[in-house]
Scaffold this motif. Sequence first.
Motif: not given
Length: 226
Positions: A28-38
């Motif tokens: 939606h915001f076209k922001w970065h994503l951090l999947d810290s669980g990964a």
Amino acid sequence: MNKSVPVIAVDGPSGVGKGTLCQALANHFKWHLLDSGAIYRVLALSALKQDIALDDAYKLEQLALTLPLTFDTQGYDVKVLLNQVDVTKEIRTEQTGGAASKVAAINSVRVALLQRQRDFKQAPGLVADGRDMGSVVFSDAPVKIFLDASAHSRAERRMKQLQDKQNNVKFAEILQEITARDERDRHRAVAPLKPAIDALIIDTTSLFIQDVFNQSIKYINEKLAL
Ligand code: DC
């Protein structure tokens, strides 16, 4: 790290819908994503492959400091690479999730992974998914959301996800695995899973993802004055 880059920190227990919400918010915001669980999952997988005991704090810390992990964001779906090998599917098993929760209970491991997570804070903004995003890693985040739901409803969702991929999934086993993982994540001595004091808490037990998304967007817009 740019202090003015906004962060939306989303925390909560496993199976609560954080991953889906964070992906939707990042799109939606076209922001970065951090999947810290990964990151914790890849560390655990790497330890399992090298026969490193899941309570060997020293070896796990060394592994965390040098972990050859990359996120490939070129295609439609993000790929998780360990030593350039695609482990996206392998890290999603219940076994790796359980192992991740064990290595994540070690303080020196968490400290070793801090900077790697903070490096994701890049313009124009970051959506961070985890257990301690709002309480530790991005404690100055302007928006903090904590999702919660009953263990039963989380096990039901997890069961549906797994049934799409494999047969023979047993509800009782999934519920037990989720409860054991919660127990460890909520009661560990370091960075236990708990809402930051300034987090918006959303109970998703009886909500559809669209409702959770709408509620989150409304809150984020207010907080960031968008
Ligand atoms: O979100 P997940 O199920 O992929 O996370 C796997 C495990 O990693 C989880 O049981 C606890 C640990 N974890 C953590 O301790 N801190 C985080 N920020 C993210 C995950």
